[in-house]
Scaffold this motif. Structure first.
Motif, PDB file in Angstrom:
ATOM      1  N   VAL A 255       0.843  -1.207   0.000  1.00 55.06           N
ATOM      2  CA  VAL A 255       0.000   0.000   0.000  1.00 55.06           C
ATOM      3  C   VAL A 255       0.878   1.257   0.000  1.00 55.06           C
ATOM      4  O   VAL A 255       0.634   2.203  -0.760  1.00 55.06           O
ATOM      5  CB  VAL A 255      -0.981  -0.002   1.201  1.00 55.06           C
ATOM      6  N   LEU A 256       1.942   1.240   0.832  1.00 53.92           N
ATOM      7  CA  LEU A 256       2.814   2.419   0.872  1.00 53.92           C
ATOM      8  C   LEU A 256       3.476   2.642  -0.486  1.00 53.92           C
ATOM      9  O   LEU A 256       3.548   3.772  -0.988  1.00 53.92           O
ATOM     10  CB  LEU A 256       3.882   2.260   1.964  1.00 53.92           C
ATOM     11  N   THR A 257       3.919   1.549  -1.125  1.00 50.14           N
ATOM     12  CA  THR A 257       4.587   1.671  -2.427  1.00 50.14           C
ATOM     13  C   THR A 257       3.629   2.195  -3.495  1.00 50.14           C
ATOM     14  O   THR A 257       3.923   3.168  -4.191  1.00 50.14           O
ATOM     15  CB  THR A 257       5.127   0.292  -2.869  1.00 50.14           C
ATOM     16  N   TYR A 258       2.468   1.546  -3.614  1.00 50.59           N
ATOM     17  CA  TYR A 258       1.573   1.896  -4.728  1.00 50.59           C
ATOM     18  C   TYR A 258       0.783   3.173  -4.471  1.00 50.59           C
ATOM     19  O   TYR A 258       0.208   3.740  -5.394  1.00 50.59           O
ATOM     20  CB  TYR A 258       0.641   0.718  -5.055  1.00 50.59           C
ATOM     21  N   SER A 259       0.745   3.648  -3.216  1.00 50.35           N
ATOM     22  CA  SER A 259      -0.010   4.878  -2.915  1.00 50.35           C
ATOM     23  C   SER A 259       0.823   6.133  -3.128  1.00 50.35           C
ATOM     24  O   SER A 259       0.302   7.238  -3.049  1.00 50.35           O
ATOM     25  CB  SER A 259      -0.498   4.870  -1.467  1.00 50.35           C
ATOM     26  N   ARG A 260       2.134   5.942  -3.357  1.00 50.18           N
ATOM     27  CA  ARG A 260       3.038   7.097  -3.436  1.00 50.18           C
ATOM     28  C   ARG A 260       2.550   8.158  -4.410  1.00 50.18           C
ATOM     29  O   ARG A 260       2.644   9.350  -4.137  1.00 50.18           O
ATOM     30  CB  ARG A 260       4.439   6.614  -3.853  1.00 50.18           C
ATOM     31  N   ASP A 261       2.041   7.702  -5.566  1.00 53.91           N
ATOM     32  CA  ASP A 261       1.561   8.683  -6.550  1.00 53.91           C
ATOM     33  C   ASP A 261       0.070   8.464  -6.842  1.00 53.91           C
ATOM     34  O   ASP A 261      -0.421   8.853  -7.893  1.00 53.91           O
ATOM     35  CB  ASP A 261       2.378   8.573  -7.843  1.00 53.91           C
ATOM     36  N   ALA A 262      -0.637   7.817  -5.887  1.00 52.48           N
ATOM     37  CA  ALA A 262      -2.048   7.494  -6.150  1.00 52.48           C
ATOM     38  C   ALA A 262      -2.948   8.700  -5.904  1.00 52.48           C
ATOM     39  O   ALA A 262      -2.650   9.567  -5.070  1.00 52.48           O
ATOM     40  CB  ALA A 262      -2.490   6.340  -5.258  1.00 52.48           C
ATOM     41  N   ASP A 263      -4.046   8.746  -6.642  1.00 51.44           N
ATOM     42  CA  ASP A 263      -5.041   9.779  -6.393  1.00 51.44           C
ATOM     43  C   ASP A 263      -5.962   9.360  -5.255  1.00 51.44           C
ATOM     44  O   ASP A 263      -6.378  10.187  -4.454  1.00 51.44           O
ATOM     45  CB  ASP A 263      -5.842  10.029  -7.678  1.00 51.44           C
ATOM     46  N   ALA A 264      -6.300   8.068  -5.205  1.00 51.54           N
ATOM     47  CA  ALA A 264      -7.191   7.614  -4.132  1.00 51.54           C
ATOM     48  C   ALA A 264      -6.761   6.241  -3.622  1.00 51.54           C
ATOM     49  O   ALA A 264      -6.234   5.417  -4.381  1.00 51.54           O
ATOM     50  CB  ALA A 264      -8.631   7.541  -4.640  1.00 51.54           C
ATOM     51  N   LEU A 265      -6.973   6.034  -2.332  1.00 51.23           N
ATOM     52  CA  LEU A 265      -6.768   4.717  -1.716  1.00 51.23           C
ATOM     53  C   LEU A 265      -8.081   4.307  -1.060  1.00 51.23           C
ATOM     54  O   LEU A 265      -8.669   5.089  -0.306  1.00 51.23           O
ATOM     55  CB  LEU A 265      -5.660   4.780  -0.653  1.00 51.23           C
ATOM     56  N   ILE A 266      -8.528   3.099  -1.362  1.00 53.51           N
ATOM     57  CA  ILE A 266      -9.733   2.570  -0.711  1.00 53.51           C
ATOM     58  C   ILE A 266      -9.336   1.306   0.036  1.00 53.51           C
ATOM     59  O   ILE A 266      -8.987   0.284  -0.581  1.00 53.51           O
ATOM     60  CB  ILE A 266     -10.847   2.252  -1.745  1.00 53.51           C
ATOM     61  N   MET A 267      -9.358   1.386   1.360  1.00 50.36           N
ATOM     62  CA  MET A 267      -8.934   0.235   2.180  1.00 50.36           C
ATOM     63  C   MET A 267     -10.157  -0.618   2.517  1.00 50.36           C
ATOM     64  O   MET A 267     -10.772  -0.466   3.568  1.00 50.36           O
ATOM     65  CB  MET A 267      -8.275   0.740   3.472  1.00 50.36           C
ATOM     66  N   ALA A 268     -10.503  -1.513   1.595  1.00 50.74           N
ATOM     67  CA  ALA A 268     -11.645  -2.405   1.843  1.00 50.74           C
ATOM     68  C   ALA A 268     -11.191  -3.703   2.506  1.00 50.74           C
ATOM     69  O   ALA A 268     -12.025  -4.505   2.920  1.00 50.74           O
ATOM     70  CB  ALA A 268     -12.358  -2.708   0.529  1.00 50.74           C
ATOM     71  N   ALA A 269      -9.875  -3.923   2.587  1.00 45.75           N
ATOM     72  CA  ALA A 269      -9.373  -5.185   3.151  1.00 45.75           C
ATOM     73  C   ALA A 269      -9.682  -5.272   4.640  1.00 45.75           C
ATOM     74  O   ALA A 269      -9.732  -4.264   5.346  1.00 45.75           O
ATOM     75  CB  ALA A 269      -7.863  -5.276   2.933  1.00 45.75           C
ATOM     76  N   ALA A 270      -9.893  -6.505   5.087  1.00 50.14           N
ATOM     77  CA  ALA A 270     -10.014  -6.770   6.528  1.00 50.14           C
ATOM     78  C   ALA A 270      -8.621  -7.167   6.997  1.00 50.14           C
ATOM     79  O   ALA A 270      -8.203  -8.318   6.847  1.00 50.14           O
ATOM     80  CB  ALA A 270     -11.021  -7.886   6.767  1.00 50.14           C
ATOM     81  N   VAL A 271      -7.910  -6.167   7.495  1.00 42.54           N
ATOM     82  CA  VAL A 271      -6.518  -6.392   7.894  1.00 42.54           C
ATOM     83  C   VAL A 271      -6.513  -6.996   9.299  1.00 42.54           C
ATOM     84  O   VAL A 271      -7.163  -6.459  10.202  1.00 42.54           O
ATOM     85  CB  VAL A 271      -5.736  -5.052   7.906  1.00 42.54           C
TER      86      VAL A 271
END
Ligand code: CTP
Length: 419
Positions: free
Chosen positions: A269-285
């Protein structure tokens, strides 16, 4: 089959050409129709040697067009000249299966049957799905024709590898209907409310290993996360799907990043969010993991009558880490979380929204039998950063996905620019 919003009321021309795979196009025509599209089938002469026009007529409930000399009788086209009427106002032209011969005609502008004439008259996006013997597919002439079509913006659906009717094995088989549908959705989604937006979505329950055989996990199926990914793709987004489940079909167009543990999901998540416009955390971590991971299988013989005691450790909170990253870099520009609650739904969700610095939280009562884990429906309340609550009626996870994606477009300020 539930209507698919992006296909609902769309006018799709389905060209069918003379490949043995023409029978598979019947299923495609049927699924498109069930999804809510108006499907006008054009068959070449060769296609009619494999499947009768009546078959397509039966599944689409519409006339089937076979001749460029006839005029429209009863199809309700904008003009009675069939090829102009079919092309006019169509949302998409799909040719599936397309033979080497029809492909060559499309690439070079030949116009000697209703399909090739209509392809020239139509102004809509075009999708082709080649199906032919492996040698024909790989032939430089076919590849050059495909390259010419791609160059003009035509979507070419890569054929699958497998066994041909001839008994030979190679690449040239028409993919199955869900794959064709996925590409069709992608083509229709171009120019949608999230065009050019990079959206990262997490899905599924993480697995925290105990030993090489066992792990701790939770009841999350990943269905809501996958539905969100499909909704984002339908809106034209570039989607990275970081998934802790490998049980669901990956929506066509999504880049899949498989992960297992909370720790691995955090890294991704940290890697792919670096230049992301939106993050949706639907995972059950998972919130806890075994403190030690045994290198070898824990044997009961080693323990006599006693069962081992598992010491647990806290896992990292991914959204809290993202809060820090976002404060430093501004990315992701919008962050959406989920709150899976068994009691005090709205209070707990509001508290999480504030604590994790979210723009929107999707509050989910997991005790309702028709919502939450492993079912296809969900009952949620969307709560925004200002505390406003928007309850959605019980609906499919697909519709919940679309509602959340509409909010993401609003948060990113892209909903007005769409199309
Ligand atoms: N989440 C996260 N990292 C974790 C746990 C959860 O990023 N280690 C995210 C989930 O993906 C979800 C949101 O935080 O978007 C809320 O998850 P939930 O399990 O409902 O809450 P928790 O943070 O685990 O809090 P609690 O234990 O109080 O329910």
């Amino acid at each position: 089959m539930e209507h698919i919003t992006i296909l609902d009321d769309k006018r799709i021309i389905l060209g069918v050409t003379g490949s043995i795979a023409a029978y598979k196009a019947v299923d495609l025509a049927s699924k498109l129709t069930q999804a809510g599209a108006r499907v006008d089938v054009i068959m070449t002469g060769a296609a009619q040697r494999f499947v009768a026009p009546l078959t397509f007529q039966a599944v689409t409930g519409r006339p089937v067009y076979t001749s460029m000399w006839g005029t429209d009788t009863g199809g309700g086209l904008p003009t009675h000249i069939a090829h102009v009427g079919l092309g006019e106002g169509a949302d998409l032209l799909v040719v599936a299966p397309v033979t080497a011969n029809s492909l060559a005609k499309l690439a070079h502008g030949l116009a000697d049957d209703l399909l090739s004439v209509t392809a020239l008259a139509a102004r809509c996006p075009v999708v082709v799905a080649p199906a032919m013997d492996g040698g024909m597919y790989e032939h430089p002439t076919t590849q050059a024709n495909l390259a010419a079509l791609r160059e003009r913006g035509v979507t070419v659906i890569e054929p699958a590898r497998g066994r041909f009717a001839s008994g030979l094995v190679g690449r040239g088989r028409l993919p199955e209907t869900p794959v064709l549908l996925g590409h069709i959705r992608r083509a229709l989604g171009r120019g949608g409310s999230l065009e050019n937006m990079k959206v990262v979505i997490t899905a599924g329950g993480t697995r925290e290993p105990i030993d090489p055989v066992r792990y701790i996990t939770n009841r999350s199926s990943g269905k809501q996360g996958y539905a969100l990914a499909q909704a984002a793709l339908d809106a034209g987004a570039c989607v990275t799907l970081i998934s802790a489940t490998q049980q669901l079909p990956v929506p066509v167009g999504a880049v899949l990043v498989p992960v297992e543990s909370a720790e691995a999901m955090l890294d991704a998540v940290l890697t792919y969010s670096r230049d992301a416009d939106a993050l949706i955390m639907a995972a059950a971590v998972a919130d806890f993991r075994p403190a030690e991971i045994a290198q070898h299988k824990i044997k009961k013989a080693d323990q006599d009558d006693e069962a081992p005691t598992l010491a647990l450790r806290r896992t990292p909170d991914i959204l809290m880490a993202i809060k820090t990253q976002r404060a430093a870099t501004g990315h992701p520009r919008a962050v959406i979380g989920f709150a899976a609650e068994s009691h005090d739904l709205l209070e707990n969700a509001q508290a999480k929204l504030r604590r994790k610095g979210l723009d929107l939280i999707v509050a989910n009562d997991i005790t309702a039998p028709d919502a939450g884990f492993n079912v296809d429906t969900n009952r949620v309340v969307l709560i925004d950063a200002g505390g406003a609550q928007h309850p959605l009626d019980l609906t499919s996870k697909a519709r919940v996905g679309e509602a959340v994606i509409a909010r993401v477009a609003a948060l990113l300020g892209t909903e007005e620019e769409a199309r």
